[in-house]
Enzyme design. Structure first.
Site, PDB file in Angstrom:
ATOM      1  N   SER A 226       0.818  -1.222   0.000  1.00 28.17           N
ATOM      2  CA  SER A 226       0.000   0.000   0.000  1.00 28.17           C
ATOM      3  C   SER A 226       0.849   1.269   0.000  1.00 28.17           C
ATOM      4  O   SER A 226       0.546   2.203  -0.754  1.00 28.17           O
ATOM      5  CB  SER A 226      -0.950   0.014   1.202  1.00 28.17           C
ATOM      6  OG  SER A 226      -1.929  -0.979   1.048  1.00 28.17           O
TER       7      SER A 226
ATOM      8  N   LYS B 262      -9.524  -5.596  10.820  1.00 27.33           N
ATOM      9  CA  LYS B 262     -10.631  -4.972  10.077  1.00 27.33           C
ATOM     10  C   LYS B 262     -11.940  -4.919  10.867  1.00 27.33           C
ATOM     11  O   LYS B 262     -12.784  -4.063  10.620  1.00 27.33           O
ATOM     12  CB  LYS B 262     -10.843  -5.708   8.749  1.00 27.33           C
ATOM     13  CG  LYS B 262      -9.689  -5.483   7.782  1.00 27.33           C
ATOM     14  CD  LYS B 262      -9.922  -6.113   6.434  1.00 27.33           C
ATOM     15  CE  LYS B 262      -8.708  -5.857   5.560  1.00 27.33           C
ATOM     16  NZ  LYS B 262      -8.909  -6.174   4.162  1.00 27.33           N
TER      17      LYS B 262
ATOM     18  N   ASN C 186     -11.715  -1.170   6.140  1.00 26.34           N
ATOM     19  CA  ASN C 186     -10.306  -1.094   5.715  1.00 26.34           C
ATOM     20  C   ASN C 186      -9.843   0.348   5.468  1.00 26.34           C
ATOM     21  O   ASN C 186      -8.676   0.579   5.188  1.00 26.34           O
ATOM     22  CB  ASN C 186     -10.053  -1.956   4.469  1.00 26.34           C
ATOM     23  CG  ASN C 186     -10.547  -1.287   3.216  1.00 26.34           C
ATOM     24  OD1 ASN C 186     -11.521  -0.548   3.240  1.00 26.34           O
ATOM     25  ND2 ASN C 186      -9.857  -1.520   2.118  1.00 26.34           N
TER      26      ASN C 186
ATOM     27  N   ALA D 258     -11.910 -18.166   5.495  1.00 29.65           N
ATOM     28  CA  ALA D 258     -12.911 -17.281   6.111  1.00 29.65           C
ATOM     29  C   ALA D 258     -12.216 -16.085   6.762  1.00 29.65           C
ATOM     30  O   ALA D 258     -12.711 -15.526   7.727  1.00 29.65           O
ATOM     31  CB  ALA D 258     -13.726 -18.061   7.138  1.00 29.65           C
ATOM     32  N   GLY D 259     -11.081 -15.708   6.207  1.00 29.55           N
ATOM     33  CA  GLY D 259     -10.283 -14.627   6.802  1.00 29.55           C
ATOM     34  C   GLY D 259     -10.825 -13.244   6.501  1.00 29.55           C
ATOM     35  O   GLY D 259     -11.960 -13.084   6.011  1.00 29.55           O
ATOM     36  N   GLY D 260      -9.973 -12.247   6.778  1.00 28.09           N
ATOM     37  CA  GLY D 260     -10.363 -10.832   6.785  1.00 28.09           C
ATOM     38  C   GLY D 260     -11.146 -10.319   5.597  1.00 28.09           C
ATOM     39  O   GLY D 260     -12.036  -9.470   5.748  1.00 28.09           O
ATOM     40  N   VAL D 261     -10.852 -10.837   4.393  1.00 27.77           N
ATOM     41  CA  VAL D 261     -11.426 -10.212   3.212  1.00 27.77           C
ATOM     42  C   VAL D 261     -12.696 -10.947   2.725  1.00 27.77           C
ATOM     43  O   VAL D 261     -13.409 -10.457   1.849  1.00 27.77           O
ATOM     44  CB  VAL D 261     -10.314 -10.129   2.133  1.00 27.77           C
ATOM     45  CG1 VAL D 261     -10.231 -11.371   1.289  1.00 27.77           C
ATOM     46  CG2 VAL D 261     -10.457  -8.893   1.312  1.00 27.77           C
TER      47      VAL D 261
HETATM   48  P1  ATR Z   1      -7.275 -13.827   9.554  1.00 32.73           P
HETATM   49  O1  ATR Z   1      -7.800 -15.245   9.718  1.00 32.73           O
HETATM   50  O2  ATR Z   1      -6.488 -13.335  10.745  1.00 32.73           O
HETATM   51  O3  ATR Z   1      -8.314 -12.859   9.081  1.00 32.73           O
HETATM   52  P2  ATR Z   1      -6.302 -14.132   6.905  1.00 32.73           P
HETATM   53  O4  ATR Z   1      -4.912 -14.148   6.359  1.00 32.73           O
HETATM   54  O5  ATR Z   1      -7.271 -13.181   6.324  1.00 32.73           O
HETATM   55  O6  ATR Z   1      -6.154 -13.927   8.442  1.00 32.73           O
HETATM   56  O7  ATR Z   1      -6.944 -15.587   6.813  1.00 32.73           O
HETATM   57  C1  ATR Z   1      -6.230 -16.721   6.817  1.00 32.73           C
HETATM   58  C2  ATR Z   1      -7.118 -17.825   6.237  1.00 32.73           C
HETATM   59  O8  ATR Z   1      -6.285 -18.893   5.793  1.00 32.73           O
HETATM   60  C3  ATR Z   1      -8.055 -18.424   7.278  1.00 32.73           C
HETATM   61  O9  ATR Z   1      -9.248 -18.836   6.634  1.00 32.73           O
HETATM   62  C4  ATR Z   1      -7.253 -19.626   7.764  1.00 32.73           C
HETATM   63  O10 ATR Z   1      -8.013 -20.656   8.319  1.00 32.73           O
HETATM   64  P3  ATR Z   1      -8.354 -20.677   9.885  1.00 32.73           P
HETATM   65  O11 ATR Z   1      -9.533 -19.781  10.075  1.00 32.73           O
HETATM   66  O12 ATR Z   1      -8.631 -22.094  10.205  1.00 32.73           O
HETATM   67  O13 ATR Z   1      -7.108 -20.153  10.607  1.00 32.73           O
HETATM   68  C5  ATR Z   1      -6.638 -20.094   6.478  1.00 32.73           C
HETATM   69  N1  ATR Z   1      -5.447 -20.918   6.688  1.00 32.73           N
HETATM   70  C6  ATR Z   1      -4.224 -20.503   7.089  1.00 32.73           C
HETATM   71  N2  ATR Z   1      -3.361 -21.548   7.161  1.00 32.73           N
HETATM   72  C7  ATR Z   1      -4.073 -22.660   6.800  1.00 32.73           C
HETATM   73  C8  ATR Z   1      -3.756 -24.055   6.658  1.00 32.73           C
HETATM   74  N3  ATR Z   1      -2.528 -24.511   6.919  1.00 32.73           N
HETATM   75  N4  ATR Z   1      -4.726 -24.898   6.261  1.00 32.73           N
HETATM   76  C9  ATR Z   1      -5.980 -24.436   5.999  1.00 32.73           C
HETATM   77  N5  ATR Z   1      -6.344 -23.137   6.093  1.00 32.73           N
HETATM   78  C10 ATR Z   1      -5.405 -22.247   6.488  1.00 32.73           C
END
Ligand code: ATR
Length: 264
Positions: free
Chosen positions: A16, A65, A86, A126-129
């Protein structure tokens, strides 16, 4: 000189500052855009800097977020529905939280000329975005959204925001027209342990990751005869919309702009 920055943790890899500083220079705006790695306990203080006009705007990236919301006075309707902010701006002395990730995803898909209407979408992660992607997909009138996340509880929390979501246990796969990788798998050359060949070709494989340019997920999708796209344009357009909110100017998004983000 006006001051802007992006907060997150980790923040080292954020592009960014590079993009916003390029646009600031291009438009002769006397401002600087920086990045700050913070802890959750710092949020209140940092956001109050905007209210006190020591800082003119903030972008927020993972994992804050949602956590910023209690410190804001108002939310845009999109930020409200996704519970995801964001971009922060001071408007009539109110701290307002916006969500420009939705615009970013929408523009990236429109740019592909891929018609999402009545398509079956399978989201990994299911992360931040993800709430922003689901919001945008619902506007595109897709037929079905299925989500699968390693931690099922996070998928269930998303279903509280979007009751049309269907949840599939992690490790399973279902027929789809579009598959979206929104996990962090691929950032460090990992593969996703699913058999994508089961359901034929001519689908869209979309990865939120843009660095590396082509994750194993996209490589495999391409090899199987599918259309593929990484998250670069989504990133550029969320920044474009934040820039427009702050400076009331539409910055460039041409090849030269995209070149700025290469090789990082
Ligand atoms: P955040 O979860 O803090 O919002 P993100 O980078 O937006 O961070 O999201 C990471 C995503 O990758 C999550 O969906 C995470 O799954 P979990 O909710 O179970 O943590 C997924 N992820 C990261 N490492 C993984 C792995 N080794 N196997 C499967 N999913 C993974």
């Amino acid at each position: 000189m006006k001051k802007y920055f992006v907060i997150g943790n980790p923040i080292n890899h954020s592009l960014s500052p590079k993009l916003h500083n390029y646009w600031l220079k291009e438009n002769n705006i006397d401002a600087i855009y920086d990045k700050r790695r913070i802890e959750e306990k710092d949020l209140e203080n940092i956001i109050s800097e905007v209210k006190e006009k020591k800082t003119n705007g903030i972008n927020i990236t993972v994992p804050f977020k949602k956590a910023v919301i209690p410190y804001l006075d108002k939310l845009s309707p999109e930020a409200e529905q996704t519970q995801s902010v964001n971009t922060i701006i001071l408007s009539n002395d109110n701290l307002v939280g916006h969500n420009t990730d939705i615009f970013g995803f929408d523009k990236a898909i429109k740019n592909l000329n891929f018609n999402m209407k009545d398509k079956r979408i399978f989201i990994l992660g299911a992360g931040g975005v993800v709430p922003s992607i689901i919001f945008a997909l619902n506007k595109m009138n897709v037929s079905q959204i299925i989500i699968s996340n390693r931690t099922k509880k996070k998928a269930e929390e998303l279903k509280l925001l979007f009751n049309n979501l269907e949840i599939l246990d992690w490790g399973n796969i279902i027929d789809f027209d579009v598959i979206i990788n929104a996990t962090s798998l691929g950032l460090n050359k990992e593969s996703i342990n699913l058999d994508f060949s089961k359901y034929g070709n001519n689908k869209l494989f979309y990865d939120v990751i843009y660095n590396p340019v082509e994750t194993n997920f996209l490589k495999e999708g391409k090899k199987l005869g599918n259309k593929t796209e990484n998250g670069k344009l989504m990133f550029v357009y969320q920044a474009f919309e934040a820039f427009k909110l702050w400076h009331k100017i539409e910055p460039s998004t041409n090849d030269k702009t995209l070149e700025i983000l290469r090789n990082d």
